[in-house]
Design a protein around this motif. Sequence first.
Motif, short mmCIF file in Angstrom:
data_model
loop_
_atom_site.label_atom_id
_atom_site.label_comp_id
_atom_site.label_asym_id
_atom_site.label_seq_id
_atom_site.Cartn_x
_atom_site.Cartn_y
_atom_site.Cartn_z
N ALA A 121 0.83 -1.21 0.00
CA ALA A 121 0.00 0.00 0.00
C ALA A 121 0.87 1.26 0.00
O ALA A 121 0.58 2.21 -0.73
CB ALA A 121 -0.93 0.00 1.21
N LYS A 122 1.94 1.24 0.77
CA LYS A 122 2.85 2.39 0.79
C LYS A 122 3.50 2.59 -0.58
O LYS A 122 3.60 3.70 -1.07
CB LYS A 122 3.91 2.23 1.87
N CYS A 123 3.92 1.49 -1.19
CA CYS A 123 4.52 1.57 -2.51
C CYS A 123 3.54 2.13 -3.53
O CYS A 123 3.90 2.96 -4.37
CB CYS A 123 5.03 0.19 -2.93
N LEU A 124 2.29 1.66 -3.46
CA LEU A 124 1.27 2.17 -4.38
C LEU A 124 1.06 3.67 -4.19
O LEU A 124 0.92 4.42 -5.17
CB LEU A 124 -0.04 1.41 -4.19
N ASP A 125 1.06 4.11 -2.94
CA ASP A 125 0.94 5.54 -2.65
C ASP A 125 2.11 6.31 -3.27
O ASP A 125 1.92 7.34 -3.92
CB ASP A 125 0.92 5.79 -1.14
N ASP A 126 3.31 5.78 -3.06
CA ASP A 126 4.51 6.43 -3.59
C ASP A 126 4.50 6.48 -5.12
O ASP A 126 5.07 7.40 -5.72
CB ASP A 126 5.78 5.71 -3.12
N ALA A 127 3.83 5.51 -5.75
CA ALA A 127 3.76 5.46 -7.21
C ALA A 127 2.58 6.28 -7.75
O ALA A 127 2.33 6.28 -8.96
CB ALA A 127 3.63 4.01 -7.67
#
Length: 91
Positions: free
Chosen positions: A56-62
């Motif tokens: 979820a954090k990675c998706l936010d960062d992307a």
Amino acid sequence: MACELQKVAVAVAFGNAVVATPGVAFGTVAPPLEPLIAARMWLSWVGVVVTLGLLAKCLDDAGRHQDAQTLRQEIDKLKGEMESIKNSVPH
């Protein structure tokens, strides 16, 4: 393709959790869930929650904020299920 490493980590954690989950969790007839087995199962599912959180954090960062928010909602549902399992095991 963003977050491929996190997606693989989720798949591995999920596979481990499924293997650690005895048949009783899937509704089959089995003896009562013993505390040690339940603890192992619960910790395996904690691993799934952690890896889903990283995804979820990675998706936010992307920039995929809607996907990240949807994933966080599903994580919250999984946490609720885990808590009910934890509370149902005799101590």
